[in-house]
Design a protein around this motif. Sequence first.
Motif, PDB file in Angstrom:
ATOM      1  N   VAL A 115      -2.413  47.184   9.025  1.00 51.79           N
ATOM      2  CA  VAL A 115      -3.845  47.346   8.754  1.00 51.79           C
ATOM      3  C   VAL A 115      -4.460  48.153   9.886  1.00 51.79           C
ATOM      4  CG1 VAL A 115      -4.048  45.258   7.367  1.00 51.79           C
ATOM      5  CG2 VAL A 115      -4.340  45.114   9.847  1.00 51.79           C
ATOM      6  N   LYS A 116      -5.718  48.576   9.705  1.00 53.46           N
ATOM      7  CA  LYS A 116      -6.293  49.532  10.644  1.00 53.46           C
ATOM      8  C   LYS A 116      -7.773  49.289  10.866  1.00 53.46           C
ATOM      9  CE  LYS A 116      -7.628  52.896   7.079  1.00 53.46           C
ATOM     10  NZ  LYS A 116      -7.575  54.299   6.629  1.00 53.46           N
ATOM     11  N   ASP A 161      -7.532  43.713   5.093  1.00 47.43           N
ATOM     12  CA  ASP A 161      -7.202  45.134   5.012  1.00 47.43           C
ATOM     13  C   ASP A 161      -7.839  45.973   6.107  1.00 47.43           C
ATOM     14  OD1 ASP A 161      -9.765  44.961   4.124  1.00 47.43           O
ATOM     15  OD2 ASP A 161      -9.498  46.189   2.341  1.00 47.43           O
ATOM     16  N   LYS A 162      -8.731  45.384   6.924  1.00 49.27           N
ATOM     17  CA  LYS A 162      -9.326  46.112   8.035  1.00 49.27           C
ATOM     18  C   LYS A 162      -9.368  45.230   9.278  1.00 49.27           C
ATOM     19  CE  LYS A 162     -12.329  49.118   5.255  1.00 49.27           C
ATOM     20  NZ  LYS A 162     -13.725  49.542   4.977  1.00 49.27           N
ATOM     21  N   ILE A 201      -0.826  52.467   4.083  1.00 49.00           N
ATOM     22  CA  ILE A 201      -2.206  52.844   4.394  1.00 49.00           C
ATOM     23  C   ILE A 201      -2.278  54.322   4.787  1.00 49.00           C
ATOM     24  CG2 ILE A 201      -2.853  50.522   5.143  1.00 49.00           C
ATOM     25  CD1 ILE A 201      -2.663  51.484   8.041  1.00 49.00           C
ATOM     26  N   LYS A 212       3.384  44.119   6.843  1.00 49.05           N
ATOM     27  CA  LYS A 212       2.050  44.622   6.555  1.00 49.05           C
ATOM     28  C   LYS A 212       1.523  45.420   7.751  1.00 49.05           C
ATOM     29  CE  LYS A 212       1.695  42.662   2.490  1.00 49.05           C
ATOM     30  NZ  LYS A 212       3.123  42.412   2.304  1.00 49.05           N
ATOM     31  N   ASN A 238       3.022  47.078   2.498  1.00 49.14           N
ATOM     32  CA  ASN A 238       1.861  47.838   2.036  1.00 49.14           C
ATOM     33  C   ASN A 238       1.881  49.210   2.685  1.00 49.14           C
ATOM     34  OD1 ASN A 238       1.082  46.968   4.682  1.00 49.14           O
ATOM     35  ND2 ASN A 238      -1.045  47.363   4.155  1.00 49.14           N
ATOM     36  N   TYR A 284      -0.572  37.394   5.295  1.00 50.62           N
ATOM     37  CA  TYR A 284      -1.258  38.591   4.824  1.00 50.62           C
ATOM     38  C   TYR A 284      -2.479  38.847   5.702  1.00 50.62           C
ATOM     39  CZ  TYR A 284       1.460  38.862   0.516  1.00 50.62           C
ATOM     40  OH  TYR A 284       2.477  38.999  -0.394  1.00 50.62           O
TER      41      TYR A 284
END
Length: 541
Positions: free
Chosen positions: A313-314, A388-389, A195, A311, A193, A385
């Motif tokens: 994320v943040k 997303d945050k 970002i 992956k 992904n 997975y």
Amino acid sequence: IYHMLGGPGLWKEPFTVIDNPTNEEDEFIWPYVYIGPSPMGEEYRRVYVCGNNAADNTPSGNPSENMYFGYADFTYTDLEAQSDLDWTYFSIPLMDEWHTNTTWTRPFDGMAVSDDGKVAIMGYTVSDDSQYNDKMFVFLNDNYGEGDFTYHSFDMHIDVPEPQNQDGSYVFLNDNENPYDIYFTFIHSGHMNVIFTDGDTKLRMVGALGLQGDDPDGGDPVYWPYEIFTYTFEYDIDNDAFHYRVLDGAVAETANNPNYTWGWDEIYLPWDTDNDGIIDEYSEEGYVLMFSGWPIYFYDNDTAFHENNFKIVKNEEMGWLVAVWQDGLKAKYANDGEEGYEDWANAPEIAICTSIDNGETWSDVLYLNAIDTPELADMIPEYVYPGDKVEYIDDTHGKLHLMFMNDYSFGSSIQSFGLPNGGMMTYASLSVEFIPVSADEHKVPEISSIITQSYPNPFRPATKSATIQFNIKKAGHVTLDVYNAMGQKVKTLVNRNLDAGTHSITWDGTNSQNYGVSSGVYFYKLKQGRYTSTKKMILMK
């Protein structure tokens, strides 16, 4: 969609967003959905749907997945009305050109949408055309996907010196005993992904670079499966600059500088892990010794093309980043017959690496697996997975949400490994500690608590109670309460001091008076000190 009261609502009848033609010249599948701001005003949002072209009738005779995009603006009222929305479509001309050219170019990429209207595609290409081969690239649009995308690229074919054994002979030789021209570039990284970070000024992804070689005598190029390592990649929009940094590059204790930290734009050399130009160690016979890497969950070399997963994320406000991938080095050792790794034959690992400063520095890698991690005992975690945050807990702790498949038979049956008997989709949340460290100090991210999804879920108390499993890092007072959908406490399951470690608690579907409760959705909330975690379970009668 969900009803305005918060419960599951009536699902809208399916409608087509990308209509593939019947002539089969294109087949845009594998869709992804992204939501960002809309140029129509704050009350609107814009949804993007993209598909990748799976058609195999390209002029080059090889796959080349150009992308097709649709976007639509919507409001809350549109969702309530279950509108089909008004869609606008576009593609990127250069990607279309790659697909239709007789000279093969294949992109591997992900998409991202920023909070200020940028739309980006980031990834890498392999190609028979030198201007596109082994390139990291970005397509960037700063107008909500409307208008042109600018193309930016960077050469990721990075030559490295061939290491020599103590007698001066080269390590990597072809059949004629001539040394390969060796280099690192992208490999087995097609499932990633992308970002935006740093106030939407940078793009990031995670993938792998592997050691490869061109034959000086004209033979086929080769790669060395045990020499593949995980990197984070960055595109600095303001400066139009690409950067890369290794995440799992261990430094040998025998190196001249065992405290060396690999930095940006340095290619990790597994035989020179402190980057001083000197081989770290030789065997008794005088051969170069080197570290190994295999950041793919399954051990088979050919299957790795399909079964990789990277992956990132943040938490934008805190500047936290978390990279998550699957590591299969120990499983590969076991299946290749390496002594001492027999227990790892069916034990892939979840790898987690964190940054507290938007990627300037990174922690050592934390590995979770069925052998060393009690919460994963008897599991085969695959296809991990993250949410997303990274959820904020406090200024030094964040919650990482994970979904993965607990496979019933190790391997991908579609790739002819493992039985086609499925697996269980599993949720876990990890409380991760984000603590600054000095420049010469490494720190593995600490997990403060883990609570996994209750099982079975749904459950029927007449046949089997629900089991809730959780882990606490430090001994202390713990509460575990069950609530109904109205937020009313139904029963307290735990309210006492517990030792550090893994605990399992059952709920038989009764309230505090031990009367059976009705069917429906219930929530269980774990709390220890300032840490809380809430999950959902369904009771059926």
